[in-house]
Design a protein around this motif. Sequence first.
Motif, PDB file in Angstrom:
ATOM      1  N   THR A 133       0.888  -1.509  -0.112  1.00  0.00           N
ATOM      2  CA  THR A 133      -0.061  -0.292  -0.012  1.00  0.00           C
ATOM      3  C   THR A 133       0.425   1.038  -0.129  1.00  0.00           C
ATOM      4  O   THR A 133       2.182   1.533   0.438  1.00  0.00           O
ATOM      5  CB  THR A 133      -0.536  -0.392   1.126  1.00  0.00           C
ATOM      6  N   ASP A 159      -5.698   5.784   3.257  1.00  0.00           N
ATOM      7  CA  ASP A 159      -5.416   5.631   4.071  1.00  0.00           C
ATOM      8  C   ASP A 159      -3.323   5.569   4.548  1.00  0.00           C
ATOM      9  O   ASP A 159      -2.869   6.578   4.241  1.00  0.00           O
ATOM     10  CB  ASP A 159      -4.573   4.207   2.824  1.00  0.00           C
ATOM     11  N   ASN A 164      -3.119  -0.686   4.928  1.00  0.00           N
ATOM     12  CA  ASN A 164      -4.125  -0.417   4.564  1.00  0.00           C
ATOM     13  C   ASN A 164      -5.509  -0.731   4.972  1.00  0.00           C
ATOM     14  O   ASN A 164      -5.364  -1.382   6.425  1.00  0.00           O
ATOM     15  CB  ASN A 164      -4.483  -2.292   3.514  1.00  0.00           C
ATOM     16  N   ASN A 165      -6.220  -0.241   4.400  1.00  0.00           N
ATOM     17  CA  ASN A 165      -7.726  -0.011   4.884  1.00  0.00           C
ATOM     18  C   ASN A 165      -7.913   1.322   6.033  1.00  0.00           C
ATOM     19  O   ASN A 165      -8.588   0.708   6.927  1.00  0.00           O
ATOM     20  CB  ASN A 165      -8.868  -0.988   5.445  1.00  0.00           C
ATOM     21  N   SER A 166      -7.465   1.574   6.321  1.00  0.00           N
ATOM     22  CA  SER A 166      -7.019   2.909   7.331  1.00  0.00           C
ATOM     23  C   SER A 166      -7.582   4.134   7.800  1.00  0.00           C
ATOM     24  O   SER A 166      -7.030   4.538   8.484  1.00  0.00           O
ATOM     25  CB  SER A 166      -5.472   2.719   7.976  1.00  0.00           C
ATOM     26  N   GLY A 197      -9.854   0.560  10.963  1.00  0.00           N
ATOM     27  CA  GLY A 197      -9.525  -0.793  10.512  1.00  0.00           C
ATOM     28  C   GLY A 197      -9.251  -1.555  10.051  1.00  0.00           C
ATOM     29  O   GLY A 197      -9.144  -1.720  10.903  1.00  0.00           O
ATOM     30  N   ASN A 199      -7.854  -5.800   8.302  1.00  0.00           N
ATOM     31  CA  ASN A 199      -7.687  -6.394   7.145  1.00  0.00           C
ATOM     32  C   ASN A 199      -7.397  -7.883   7.588  1.00  0.00           C
ATOM     33  O   ASN A 199      -6.611  -8.326   8.754  1.00  0.00           O
ATOM     34  CB  ASN A 199      -5.594  -5.800   6.458  1.00  0.00           C
TER      35      ASN A 199
END
Length: 265
Positions: A133, A159, A164-166, A197, A199
């Motif tokens: 990422t 992000d 990732n996904n934060s 988030g 993962n």
Amino acid sequence: MQKTLIAAALASALAVPAFTAQAEEPASPHTFTGNVGLFSQYVFRGISQTNEDPALQGGFDYSHESGFYVGTWASNISWLKDAPAGVDPAYSSSSVEIDVYGGYRGAFGESGIGYDVGLLQYIYPGDRNPGITKADTLEAYAAVSWSFLSAKYSYSLGDTFGVNNSSGTWYLDLSANYPITEALTLNLHYGIQDFSGSNAGVKNDDIASYEDWKIGLSYALPQGFTVGAFYTDTSMNSTEQAFYTNLKGKYLGDDQYVVFLTKTF
């Protein structure tokens, strides 16, 4: 005739020369400043960004009397590509962090309480390895200050630093810079880093969130120089410590000692 000559002489003596009557030019509403610093290492929110190696940093700022400002700042880093031989790092090449920011600052009337709101973009040029990422991060921030105390809340709009996904990750910075003497200042800081988030079913908060603190002293020298030192550390469990251990096996959130020399101009 004599009275006329005396009157003329007095008028001449009391007259103000034209060049002294000119009004002074108004102060410019624009201010440009710069800074440069040499640090024994670059520590950001309690985490070493240079594998505990030295860092050269500097930046430029523009501000307007209205309260609007923009600026940029840069430092060498190594955390994105630190890896032993045979192990793929996050980035195959990345050695610099560039920050670009802008905002508006002012005060709440005559209360002595200041405010500062804006956006900050962290940029990490370089080549990512597959599946990594992007580390670039955009944060919105809001801060208040009073006397030697300040509080700043930063909120990630995507992000965050390669996690990732934060999106929605936040950081709270509580600081005090207490003047002991005219030149000597006590620097205190406490911070909370909270990741949002998840993962693969694992919450980012469980592996990446932590707290950090700092205590130091800075001493103002002539010609815009400042020398100082500080101690910083973090509070992490074993899972979080593993997340902040690089591929060389070094835990980057361990207690750190930093000495520095900076100059403003």
